[in-house]
Design a protein around this motif. Sequence first.
Motif, PDB file in Angstrom:
ATOM      1  N   PRO A   1      36.911  -0.970  89.447  1.00 26.24           N
ATOM      2  CA  PRO A   1      38.239  -0.421  89.631  1.00 26.24           C
ATOM      3  C   PRO A   1      39.287  -1.645  89.353  1.00 26.24           C
ATOM      4  O   PRO A   1      40.234  -1.395  88.632  1.00 26.24           O
ATOM      5  CB  PRO A   1      38.254  -0.096  91.115  1.00 26.24           C
ATOM      6  N   ASP A   2      38.972  -2.704  89.795  1.00 26.38           N
ATOM      7  CA  ASP A   2      39.893  -4.186  89.403  1.00 26.38           C
ATOM      8  C   ASP A   2      39.810  -4.212  87.755  1.00 26.38           C
ATOM      9  O   ASP A   2      41.018  -4.560  87.266  1.00 26.38           O
ATOM     10  CB  ASP A   2      39.361  -5.343  90.134  1.00 26.38           C
ATOM     11  N   GLN A   3      38.828  -4.209  86.943  1.00 30.73           N
ATOM     12  CA  GLN A   3      39.040  -4.345  85.632  1.00 30.73           C
ATOM     13  C   GLN A   3      39.775  -3.360  85.115  1.00 30.73           C
ATOM     14  O   GLN A   3      40.522  -3.441  84.120  1.00 30.73           O
ATOM     15  CB  GLN A   3      37.570  -4.303  85.228  1.00 30.73           C
ATOM     16  N   ILE A   4      39.907  -2.111  85.371  1.00 35.21           N
ATOM     17  CA  ILE A   4      40.422  -0.972  85.129  1.00 35.21           C
ATOM     18  C   ILE A   4      41.902  -1.001  85.291  1.00 35.21           C
ATOM     19  O   ILE A   4      42.933  -0.854  84.461  1.00 35.21           O
ATOM     20  CB  ILE A   4      39.681   0.463  85.344  1.00 35.21           C
ATOM     21  N   THR A   5      42.271  -1.432  86.519  1.00 34.49           N
ATOM     22  CA  THR A   5      43.595  -1.998  86.961  1.00 34.49           C
ATOM     23  C   THR A   5      44.054  -2.931  86.054  1.00 34.49           C
ATOM     24  O   THR A   5      45.400  -2.530  85.604  1.00 34.49           O
ATOM     25  CB  THR A   5      43.601  -2.365  88.456  1.00 34.49           C
ATOM     26  N   ASN A   6      43.560  -4.003  85.960  1.00 34.65           N
ATOM     27  CA  ASN A   6      43.890  -5.010  84.908  1.00 34.65           C
ATOM     28  C   ASN A   6      44.222  -4.651  83.651  1.00 34.65           C
ATOM     29  O   ASN A   6      45.292  -4.975  82.753  1.00 34.65           O
ATOM     30  CB  ASN A   6      42.976  -6.311  85.061  1.00 34.65           C
ATOM     31  N   ARG A   7      43.398  -3.654  83.083  1.00 34.44           N
ATOM     32  CA  ARG A   7      43.595  -3.148  81.677  1.00 34.44           C
ATOM     33  C   ARG A   7      44.763  -2.472  81.635  1.00 34.44           C
ATOM     34  O   ARG A   7      45.567  -2.537  80.662  1.00 34.44           O
ATOM     35  CB  ARG A   7      42.316  -2.273  81.415  1.00 34.44           C
ATOM     36  N   ILE A   8      45.120  -1.727  82.641  1.00 37.76           N
ATOM     37  CA  ILE A   8      46.333  -0.790  82.609  1.00 37.76           C
ATOM     38  C   ILE A   8      47.368  -1.648  82.723  1.00 37.76           C
ATOM     39  O   ILE A   8      48.517  -1.687  81.768  1.00 37.76           O
ATOM     40  CB  ILE A   8      46.181   0.231  83.762  1.00 37.76           C
ATOM     41  N   VAL A   9      47.568  -2.735  83.490  1.00 35.20           N
ATOM     42  CA  VAL A   9      48.685  -3.521  83.827  1.00 35.20           C
ATOM     43  C   VAL A   9      48.970  -4.293  82.491  1.00 35.20           C
ATOM     44  O   VAL A   9      50.044  -4.460  82.205  1.00 35.20           O
ATOM     45  CB  VAL A   9      48.345  -4.340  84.906  1.00 35.20           C
ATOM     46  N   ASN A  10      47.820  -4.953  81.968  1.00 34.91           N
ATOM     47  CA  ASN A  10      48.031  -5.722  80.767  1.00 34.91           C
ATOM     48  C   ASN A  10      48.477  -5.050  79.484  1.00 34.91           C
ATOM     49  O   ASN A  10      49.351  -5.435  78.804  1.00 34.91           O
ATOM     50  CB  ASN A  10      46.836  -6.392  80.348  1.00 34.91           C
ATOM     51  N   ASN A  11      48.001  -3.815  79.253  1.00 36.26           N
ATOM     52  CA  ASN A  11      48.625  -3.030  78.276  1.00 36.26           C
ATOM     53  C   ASN A  11      49.873  -2.484  78.373  1.00 36.26           C
ATOM     54  O   ASN A  11      50.847  -2.520  77.264  1.00 36.26           O
ATOM     55  CB  ASN A  11      47.721  -1.688  78.086  1.00 36.26           C
ATOM     56  N   THR A  12      50.169  -2.056  79.933  1.00 36.93           N
ATOM     57  CA  THR A  12      51.728  -1.850  80.049  1.00 36.93           C
ATOM     58  C   THR A  12      52.683  -3.071  79.952  1.00 36.93           C
ATOM     59  O   THR A  12      53.936  -2.752  79.492  1.00 36.93           O
ATOM     60  CB  THR A  12      51.729  -1.213  81.577  1.00 36.93           C
ATOM     61  N   GLN A  13      52.301  -4.325  80.360  1.00 35.19           N
ATOM     62  CA  GLN A  13      53.160  -5.468  80.208  1.00 35.19           C
ATOM     63  C   GLN A  13      53.302  -5.872  78.540  1.00 35.19           C
ATOM     64  O   GLN A  13      54.466  -6.119  78.224  1.00 35.19           O
ATOM     65  CB  GLN A  13      52.297  -6.478  80.730  1.00 35.19           C
ATOM     66  N   PHE A  14      52.254  -5.448  77.822  1.00 32.05           N
ATOM     67  CA  PHE A  14      52.360  -5.843  76.416  1.00 32.05           C
ATOM     68  C   PHE A  14      53.240  -4.817  75.778  1.00 32.05           C
ATOM     69  O   PHE A  14      54.133  -5.200  74.907  1.00 32.05           O
ATOM     70  CB  PHE A  14      51.046  -5.719  75.514  1.00 32.05           C
ATOM     71  N   ALA A  15      53.108  -3.482  75.985  1.00 33.21           N
ATOM     72  CA  ALA A  15      53.965  -2.464  75.696  1.00 33.21           C
ATOM     73  C   ALA A  15      55.572  -2.849  75.819  1.00 33.21           C
ATOM     74  O   ALA A  15      56.364  -2.599  75.166  1.00 33.21           O
ATOM     75  CB  ALA A  15      53.573  -1.039  76.086  1.00 33.21           C
ATOM     76  N   TYR A  16      55.838  -3.306  77.325  1.00 27.92           N
ATOM     77  CA  TYR A  16      57.116  -3.744  77.623  1.00 27.92           C
ATOM     78  C   TYR A  16      57.523  -4.791  76.826  1.00 27.92           C
ATOM     79  O   TYR A  16      58.992  -4.871  76.353  1.00 27.92           O
ATOM     80  CB  TYR A  16      57.285  -4.157  79.025  1.00 27.92           C
ATOM     81  N   SER A  17      56.988  -5.848  76.626  1.00 26.33           N
ATOM     82  CA  SER A  17      57.210  -6.932  75.671  1.00 26.33           C
ATOM     83  C   SER A  17      57.764  -6.444  74.396  1.00 26.33           C
ATOM     84  O   SER A  17      58.575  -6.962  73.546  1.00 26.33           O
ATOM     85  CB  SER A  17      56.043  -7.969  75.614  1.00 26.33           C
TER      86      SER A  17
END
Length: 259
Positions: free
Chosen positions: A189-205
């Motif tokens: 679950p932590d790995q999936i959470t990090n994957r979603i957070v990182n992708n969202t932050q990259f998309a925002y950038s």
Amino acid sequence: MCFFGVLIMVKRGRPAKVLSNEDLIQLQQFLEKLPFLTEIQSHVLRSLLSTEKFDEEIFKKFKTVDRYRVLYQQRQILLEQIKLKAHNQQKLMDNEVEILSLAQQDQDRDTWFRLERALESYQKIHKAVLNDRIRLENEHKREVLNKSRKTLTEAQIKRNEENRRKYELGGAVLAAFKKLNIDISSETPDQITNRIVNNTQFAYSVRTSKIFKEITEQNNNFFKRQNLFLDVLEGLSTWESNHKKLSTIEIEKHQHKHE
């Protein structure tokens, strides 16, 4: 003296009350100790001392006098409580002052019965106050209990809603990765959470970059903006300066900031 068990008939709907030999002896002793008797009490005492067979009428009088005995003993407790209040110099109510005054007088027949009537009145008031206090306490307990149940119910509703929401979001995440053909069965679950957070932050950038903002000014369609952005990035790699792609120049220029 020995009595046979006496059955005292009471009002219809109530179970019959049985006075045992011991009860009758106790009633006799109580009446013998009273300083003064009423007419009905005198009649009951004479019947208890006689050897005559008890009839139904005397049964009723037994019940009446026995009830008086119980209430009398309760009144004596109340009288001692009033005396204790006076001894401790606590403020007495008017009826308590009257009772104490009567109790301190010589107990002739008139004074004794006046004291009894005053105690009977005080006993009724005391019982009413006690019943009212019990009623208020019970109402308070019910109110607290109902409030507690209501709070618990609201908490349960909120918790159930949160659990339902988590279930729905979990299903949405699984559906999204399945749609992307990404296997996450081995991820925590932590790995999936990090994957979603990182992708969202990259998309925002990306969306806040100067190039994307310029594209946004020229194109309002969300999907077309994304495709145009990718075309612009690819287009940069087709331009050269001194035999170097512009994309390569920009990479080398900013590489040190991310090492």
